[in-house]
Design a protein around this motif. Structure first.
Motif, PDB file in Angstrom:
ATOM      1  N   ASP A 197     -18.592  63.286  26.536  1.00 18.59           N
ATOM      2  CA  ASP A 197     -19.593  62.210  26.577  1.00 18.59           C
ATOM      3  C   ASP A 197     -20.673  62.627  27.573  1.00 18.59           C
ATOM      4  N   ILE A 198     -21.922  62.584  27.139  1.00 15.28           N
ATOM      5  CA  ILE A 198     -23.033  63.043  27.983  1.00 15.28           C
ATOM      6  C   ILE A 198     -23.161  62.202  29.267  1.00 15.28           C
ATOM      7  N   ASN A 206     -31.420  63.231  27.635  1.00 14.26           N
ATOM      8  CA  ASN A 206     -31.330  62.084  26.740  1.00 14.26           C
ATOM      9  C   ASN A 206     -31.981  62.424  25.411  1.00 14.26           C
ATOM     10  N   VAL A 237     -26.994  58.411  21.898  1.00 15.24           N
ATOM     11  CA  VAL A 237     -27.100  58.954  23.255  1.00 15.24           C
ATOM     12  C   VAL A 237     -27.975  58.059  24.137  1.00 15.24           C
ATOM     13  N   PRO A 283     -27.052  66.910  24.845  1.00 17.78           N
ATOM     14  CA  PRO A 283     -26.344  66.484  23.635  1.00 17.78           C
ATOM     15  C   PRO A 283     -26.949  67.266  22.462  1.00 17.78           C
TER      16      PRO A 283
END
Ligand code: ADP
Length: 176
Positions: free
Chosen positions: A16-17, A28, A40, A120
């Motif tokens: 998970d970012i 982002n 995201v 991401p």
């Protein structure tokens, strides 16, 4: 898995970012207005708190391929870099615009003296970019950009799904 490229480490992990406390900046997958949203952007704004949107809004709108930097607010990082990916099939040339996201984000991180950045898989969610194709653009761009980086020493791809992780690992294996 990880590889070395021009003195920098490029790695792919599943995760998970918003849960990457050991990197200086997280990227982002932003929208043009730099507002919260789904995917995201929703997760990052939710974890960072409303101060992130307040700081980002005056920097909007941004165009596909562009990136801007803010503080990280409630996230456990120094900065958030907001990059707008191309919408697949709408923003052309999409590979160039996607590559610009990675190049511009890394340049911003480097110029701000950051040593580690987590990305991401930009554009592969609601923006519809096929993940295998996006992974090729992303990894080749990062490996090439690493030649010019002065400060960034770690670039991490944080993939949400197992299939996305495998797609990125396949490319990284043959490219660094
Ligand atoms: P875009 O609008 O650029 O397509 P999205 O946020 O819709 O961006 O999705 C980009 C990718 O990030 C998708 O592969 C999605 O599965 C993944 N993703 C969604 N939430 C997270 C998260 N919290 N951490 C890492 N990856 C995520």
């Amino acid at each position: 898995m990880k590889r070395e490229a021009n003195g920098a480490t490029v790695e792919c992990v599943r995760g998970d970012i918003t849960a990457q406390p050991d990197v200086d900046a997280v990227v982002n997958a932003a929208n043009a207005e730099l507002r919260t949203g789904g995917g995201v952007a929703g997760a990052i704004h939710c974890a960072a708190g409303p101060g992130l949107e307040q700081e980002a809004l005056p920097l909007a709108p941004i165009s596909p391929g562009e990136a801007v930097i803010t503080g990280a607010h409630g996230l456990p990082n120094r900065n958030v870099i907001h990059a707008l990916g191309p919408v697949y099939g709408r923003d052309h040339p999409e590979a160039e615009l996607l590559a610009n996201c990675y190049r511009n984000s890394l340049a911003l991180a480097d110029d701000n003296g950051l040593e580690s950045v987590a990305f991401p898989a930009i554009s592969t969610g609601v923006f519809g970019y096929p993940v295998e194709e996006a992974a090729g653009v992303a990894i080749h761009t990062v490996v090439k950009a690493s030649e010019k980086l002065q400060n960034v020493r770690l670039v991490r791809f944080v993939l949400f799904g197992e299939r996305d992780l495998e797609a990125h690992e396949r490319i990284l294996q043959v490219s660094a």
